[in-house]
Write a protein that holds these residues in place. Structure first.
Motif, PDB file in Angstrom:
ATOM      1  N   MET A   1      -9.292  -1.838 -19.432  1.00 56.60           N
ATOM      2  CA  MET A   1      -8.163  -1.334 -20.233  1.00 56.60           C
ATOM      3  C   MET A   1      -6.855  -1.950 -19.667  1.00 56.60           C
ATOM      4  O   MET A   1      -6.692  -2.463 -18.632  1.00 56.60           O
ATOM      5  N   GLN A   2      -5.923  -2.320 -20.697  1.00 55.88           N
ATOM      6  CA  GLN A   2      -4.783  -3.239 -20.426  1.00 55.88           C
ATOM      7  C   GLN A   2      -3.626  -2.375 -19.790  1.00 55.88           C
ATOM      8  O   GLN A   2      -3.514  -1.186 -20.439  1.00 55.88           O
ATOM      9  N   MET A   3      -3.141  -2.831 -18.955  1.00 52.72           N
ATOM     10  CA  MET A   3      -1.957  -2.365 -18.031  1.00 52.72           C
ATOM     11  C   MET A   3      -0.701  -2.270 -18.938  1.00 52.72           C
ATOM     12  O   MET A   3      -0.468  -3.170 -19.694  1.00 52.72           O
ATOM     13  N   PRO A   4       0.077  -1.244 -18.957  1.00 55.57           N
ATOM     14  CA  PRO A   4       1.558  -1.198 -19.538  1.00 55.57           C
ATOM     15  C   PRO A   4       2.132  -2.446 -18.964  1.00 55.57           C
ATOM     16  O   PRO A   4       1.993  -2.811 -17.734  1.00 55.57           O
ATOM     17  N   ALA A   5       3.060  -2.873 -19.651  1.00 50.94           N
ATOM     18  CA  ALA A   5       3.815  -4.136 -19.465  1.00 50.94           C
ATOM     19  C   ALA A   5       4.436  -3.966 -17.926  1.00 50.94           C
ATOM     20  O   ALA A   5       4.550  -5.000 -17.110  1.00 50.94           O
ATOM     21  N   ASP A   6       5.015  -2.763 -17.603  1.00 53.28           N
ATOM     22  CA  ASP A   6       5.767  -2.734 -16.432  1.00 53.28           C
ATOM     23  C   ASP A   6       4.872  -2.480 -15.105  1.00 53.28           C
ATOM     24  O   ASP A   6       5.180  -2.056 -13.895  1.00 53.28           O
ATOM     25  N   GLU A   7       3.279  -2.445 -15.392  1.00 59.45           N
ATOM     26  CA  GLU A   7       2.635  -1.967 -14.388  1.00 59.45           C
ATOM     27  C   GLU A   7       1.684  -3.426 -14.011  1.00 59.45           C
ATOM     28  O   GLU A   7       0.536  -3.343 -13.308  1.00 59.45           O
ATOM     29  N   ARG A   8       1.886  -4.581 -14.742  1.00 59.81           N
ATOM     30  CA  ARG A   8       0.905  -5.701 -14.430  1.00 59.81           C
ATOM     31  C   ARG A   8       1.627  -6.205 -13.089  1.00 59.81           C
ATOM     32  O   ARG A   8       2.795  -6.060 -12.608  1.00 59.81           O
ATOM     33  N   PRO A   9       0.471  -7.084 -12.338  1.00 57.91           N
ATOM     34  CA  PRO A   9       0.736  -7.309 -11.073  1.00 57.91           C
ATOM     35  C   PRO A   9       1.806  -8.562 -11.072  1.00 57.91           C
ATOM     36  O   PRO A   9       2.722  -8.566 -10.227  1.00 57.91           O
ATOM     37  N   GLY A  10       2.006  -9.164 -12.476  1.00 60.46           N
ATOM     38  CA  GLY A  10       2.821 -10.223 -12.409  1.00 60.46           C
ATOM     39  C   GLY A  10       4.340  -9.761 -12.624  1.00 60.46           C
ATOM     40  O   GLY A  10       5.382 -10.580 -12.424  1.00 60.46           O
ATOM     41  N   THR A  11       4.518  -8.628 -12.528  1.00 63.67           N
ATOM     42  CA  THR A  11       5.917  -7.843 -12.513  1.00 63.67           C
ATOM     43  C   THR A  11       6.315  -7.276 -11.178  1.00 63.67           C
ATOM     44  O   THR A  11       7.500  -6.726 -11.222  1.00 63.67           O
ATOM     45  N   LEU A  12       5.406  -7.386 -10.271  1.00 60.17           N
ATOM     46  CA  LEU A  12       5.613  -6.737  -8.934  1.00 60.17           C
ATOM     47  C   LEU A  12       6.855  -7.215  -8.217  1.00 60.17           C
ATOM     48  O   LEU A  12       7.656  -6.446  -7.893  1.00 60.17           O
ATOM     49  N   LEU A  13       7.193  -8.588  -8.266  1.00 62.29           N
ATOM     50  CA  LEU A  13       8.321  -9.095  -7.492  1.00 62.29           C
ATOM     51  C   LEU A  13       9.697  -8.352  -8.204  1.00 62.29           C
ATOM     52  O   LEU A  13      10.573  -7.963  -7.820  1.00 62.29           O
ATOM     53  N   ARG A  14       9.466  -8.442  -9.574  1.00 66.86           N
ATOM     54  CA  ARG A  14      10.412  -7.789 -10.442  1.00 66.86           C
ATOM     55  C   ARG A  14      10.846  -6.370  -9.904  1.00 66.86           C
ATOM     56  O   ARG A  14      12.071  -5.786  -9.943  1.00 66.86           O
ATOM     57  N   ARG A  15       9.718  -5.638 -10.108  1.00 62.16           N
ATOM     58  CA  ARG A  15       9.735  -4.313  -9.903  1.00 62.16           C
ATOM     59  C   ARG A  15      10.583  -3.819  -8.294  1.00 62.16           C
ATOM     60  O   ARG A  15      10.882  -2.976  -7.871  1.00 62.16           O
ATOM     61  N   ILE A  16       9.752  -4.710  -7.451  1.00 63.36           N
ATOM     62  CA  ILE A  16      10.264  -4.604  -5.890  1.00 63.36           C
ATOM     63  C   ILE A  16      11.698  -5.014  -5.730  1.00 63.36           C
ATOM     64  O   ILE A  16      12.485  -4.266  -5.233  1.00 63.36           O
ATOM     65  N   SER A  17      12.092  -5.973  -6.594  1.00 68.29           N
ATOM     66  CA  SER A  17      13.840  -6.320  -6.472  1.00 68.29           C
ATOM     67  C   SER A  17      14.652  -5.222  -7.019  1.00 68.29           C
ATOM     68  O   SER A  17      15.732  -5.309  -6.841  1.00 68.29           O
ATOM     69  N   ASP A  18      14.087  -4.528  -8.227  1.00 66.36           N
ATOM     70  CA  ASP A  18      14.925  -3.699  -8.904  1.00 66.36           C
ATOM     71  C   ASP A  18      15.584  -2.844  -7.946  1.00 66.36           C
ATOM     72  O   ASP A  18      14.707  -1.901  -7.002  1.00 66.36           O
ATOM     73  N   TYR A  19      17.007  -2.544  -8.054  1.00 64.77           N
ATOM     74  CA  TYR A  19      17.551  -1.643  -7.054  1.00 64.77           C
ATOM     75  C   TYR A  19      17.023  -0.411  -6.977  1.00 64.77           C
ATOM     76  O   TYR A  19      16.899   0.354  -5.872  1.00 64.77           O
ATOM     77  N   ALA A  20      16.374  -0.060  -8.091  1.00 60.25           N
ATOM     78  CA  ALA A  20      15.836   1.568  -8.043  1.00 60.25           C
ATOM     79  C   ALA A  20      14.855   1.821  -7.143  1.00 60.25           C
ATOM     80  O   ALA A  20      14.347   2.881  -6.835  1.00 60.25           O
ATOM     81  N   SER A  21      14.094   0.726  -6.597  1.00 54.11           N
ATOM     82  CA  SER A  21      12.933   0.646  -5.768  1.00 54.11           C
ATOM     83  C   SER A  21      13.514   0.585  -4.186  1.00 54.11           C
ATOM     84  O   SER A  21      12.560   0.629  -3.327  1.00 54.11           O
ATOM     85  N   ARG A  22      14.807   0.237  -4.100  1.00 56.29           N
ATOM     86  CA  ARG A  22      14.951  -0.196  -2.758  1.00 56.29           C
ATOM     87  C   ARG A  22      14.888   0.874  -1.657  1.00 56.29           C
ATOM     88  O   ARG A  22      14.222   0.653  -0.621  1.00 56.29           O
ATOM     89  N   ALA A  23      14.995   2.209  -2.033  1.00 60.94           N
ATOM     90  CA  ALA A  23      14.882   3.373  -0.998  1.00 60.94           C
ATOM     91  C   ALA A  23      13.397   3.546  -0.605  1.00 60.94           C
ATOM     92  O   ALA A  23      12.949   3.870   0.616  1.00 60.94           O
ATOM     93  N   ASP A  24      12.313   2.999  -1.469  1.00 58.16           N
ATOM     94  CA  ASP A  24      11.193   3.222  -1.036  1.00 58.16           C
ATOM     95  C   ASP A  24      10.200   2.251  -2.025  1.00 58.16           C
ATOM     96  O   ASP A  24       9.729   2.454  -2.922  1.00 58.16           O
ATOM     97  N   PRO A  25      10.124   1.315  -1.425  1.00 55.78           N
ATOM     98  CA  PRO A  25       9.143  -0.083  -2.145  1.00 55.78           C
ATOM     99  C   PRO A  25       7.905   0.226  -1.741  1.00 55.78           C
ATOM    100  O   PRO A  25       6.947  -0.641  -1.997  1.00 55.78           O
ATOM    101  N   TYR A  26       7.297   0.910  -0.841  1.00 62.33           N
ATOM    102  CA  TYR A  26       6.163   0.832  -0.146  1.00 62.33           C
ATOM    103  C   TYR A  26       4.892   1.173  -1.097  1.00 62.33           C
ATOM    104  O   TYR A  26       3.988   0.602  -0.896  1.00 62.33           O
ATOM    105  N   PRO A  27       5.183   2.147  -2.319  1.00 64.21           N
ATOM    106  CA  PRO A  27       4.272   2.257  -3.125  1.00 64.21           C
ATOM    107  C   PRO A  27       3.743   0.777  -3.949  1.00 64.21           C
ATOM    108  O   PRO A  27       2.771   0.564  -4.150  1.00 64.21           O
ATOM    109  N   LEU A  28       4.954   0.228  -4.129  1.00 65.03           N
ATOM    110  CA  LEU A  28       4.501  -0.989  -4.735  1.00 65.03           C
ATOM    111  C   LEU A  28       3.938  -2.127  -3.958  1.00 65.03           C
ATOM    112  O   LEU A  28       3.128  -3.011  -4.371  1.00 65.03           O
ATOM    113  N   TYR A  29       4.254  -1.983  -2.557  1.00 59.88           N
ATOM    114  CA  TYR A  29       3.459  -2.990  -1.536  1.00 59.88           C
ATOM    115  C   TYR A  29       2.044  -2.485  -1.640  1.00 59.88           C
ATOM    116  O   TYR A  29       1.197  -3.380  -1.526  1.00 59.88           O
TER     117      TYR A  29
END
Length: 411
Positions: free
Chosen positions: A1-29
């Motif tokens: 099954m294809q992942m949604p665009a915002d859940e692809r591994p290639g977007t992890l750095l962008r999602r980690i860098s998103d300020y909305a993730s700053r308080a808790d980046p650990y699920p992304l790690y």
């Protein structure tokens, strides 16, 4: 099954860098560790597992010199042409520059330097905490966690106390540029950072020049008067080294102290145990370095040849980004890694990196944080969080911008 665009591994750095993730980046790690290594949409490779990170930090095929990338970073037009500091160089130049810097700072030439500073650090901490003990509300960052390490590193280098506010302003502008997703006006942030960096470099070079031939016992004086058997710093090397030591010498420790106090307040059982067993403070500092490290990402690595990482070929010259904070929570290395445990054994974390580029100031940061947390726990009156802290923008140097605490009335 294809992942949604915002859940692809290639977007992890962008999602980690998103300020909305700053308080808790650990699920992304945790998501990153499922892949071990993930190629990002911008062509970089993000590594998140402990054993792979350690292997890369010790691999001679991995360079710290960004100029060796297939697409080196652009320089700001008109910026002072400074060479990389020693953390951005490979041996033998890295070793020479670091050795000159270490001569007045630690073994073998000044083995007692850090121990000799303990009384001074304790006195600075005492003076900073004293006016806080009667206040209902304090900002731990502005009132304590920033002024303590910046005062220590400024005195070590020979920067007058009166110039610390200017150092703070320059540093704030420089750190604000360490953001993969800087939001509005990224070019303005970048230009402002270069302007601040060049101004600070010139200021430090002027201080050193005033001491040439007139030693004053500080590190800047030592750089221009006593390089030992090594070739003395050129002026550009002096500027780069002094900049590095001044910025790294307090920025990571600000985060370490703040993250440490925040983590203890969020883990009352650990806080109670530490009050009962103050001898556990050194181990508690190590656990903070693992659990909530001041440096989350190490973006300054480049393969000198095609390499294999966990079955993925990383091509020569590609940006390689090591997620140190992810490696610190790797269940293949640490038992129950998402639990804060100040009695944890075998805590060989990545809080200060590893290999030849392990953190230059780690011994000082450990001492400062141990003294800072010890005094805070002893002298603040039942502190508690006033509100969830706002975080600084940088995903690289991660820590609260403010940490508002309230104390019992009349404390």
């Amino acid at each position: 099954m294809q992942m949604p665009a915002d859940e692809r591994p290639g977007t992890l750095l962008r999602r980690i860098s998103d300020y909305a993730s700053r308080a808790d980046p650990y699920p992304l790690y945790a998501e990153l560790r499922e892949h071990k290594i993930a190629r990002q949409d911008d062509g970089s490779y993000l590594v998140g597992t402990y054993h792979e990170i350690v292997a890369l930090l010790h691999d001679p095929r991995i360079s710290s010199d960004l100029r060796l990338r297939t697409e080196p970073p652009e320089r700001e037009p008109g910026a002072d042409d400074l060479p990389p500091s020693f953390i951005g160089l490979d041996d033998p130049e890295h070793e020479r520059l670091r050795r000159v810097a270490n001569r007045p700072f630690g073994p073998p030439h000044t083995p007692g330097m850090i121990d000799a500073l303990q009384d001074d650090i304790a006195a600075i901490a005492h003076d900073l905490i004293t006016p806080l003990t009667g206040r209902d509300r304090i900002d731990l960052v502005e009132d304590f966690a920033f002024p303590l390490p910046v005062t220590v590193i400024c005195r070590l280098l020979g920067v007058p106390d009166r110039d610390i506010p200017q150092i703070h302003a320059w540093t704030t502008d420089i750190i604000a540029s360490l953001d993969f997703d800087p939001g509005d006006q990224p070019e303005l942030r970048r230009r402002t950072a270069f302007t601040a960096r060049d101004a600070m470099a010139g200021y430090l070079a002027d201080l050193a020049a005033q001491r040439r031939g007139r030693p004053t016992g500080d590190m800047l004086s030592a750089f221009v008067n006593d390089p030992g058997d090594d070739r003395p710093y050129t002026e550009p090397e002096l500027k780069s080294t002094a900049l590095l030591l001044l910025i790294a010498g307090h920025e990571t420790t600000v985060n370490l102290i703040t993250n440490g106090m925040l983590t203890l307040l969020r883990n009352p059982d650990a806080l109670a145990l530490l009050r009962e067993r103050p001898d556990l403070m050194p181990a508690a500092v190590e656990e903070v370095l693992r659990y909530e490290p001041p440096v989350h990402l190490l973006p300054q690595r480049t393969p000198l040849t095609d390499i294999d990482v966990a079955g993925v070929t990383v091509p020569r010259g590609a940006p390689l980004i090591l997620a140190l904070a992810s490696g610190n929570r790797d269940p293949l290395r640490f038992t129950d890694p998402d639990r804060f445990d100040i009695t944890r054994a075998d805590n060989q974390h990545l809080g200060f990196g590893s290999g030849v580029h392990n953190c230059f100031g780690a011994p000082l940061a450990r001492v400062e944080t141990r003294i800072a947390l010890t005094q805070l726990l002893a002298r603040l009156d039942a502190p508690r969080l006033a509100e969830p802290p706002p975080y600084r923008r940088s995903p690289i140097l991660r820590g609260p911008r403010h940490l508002f605490l309230v104390q019992e009335a009349g404390g």
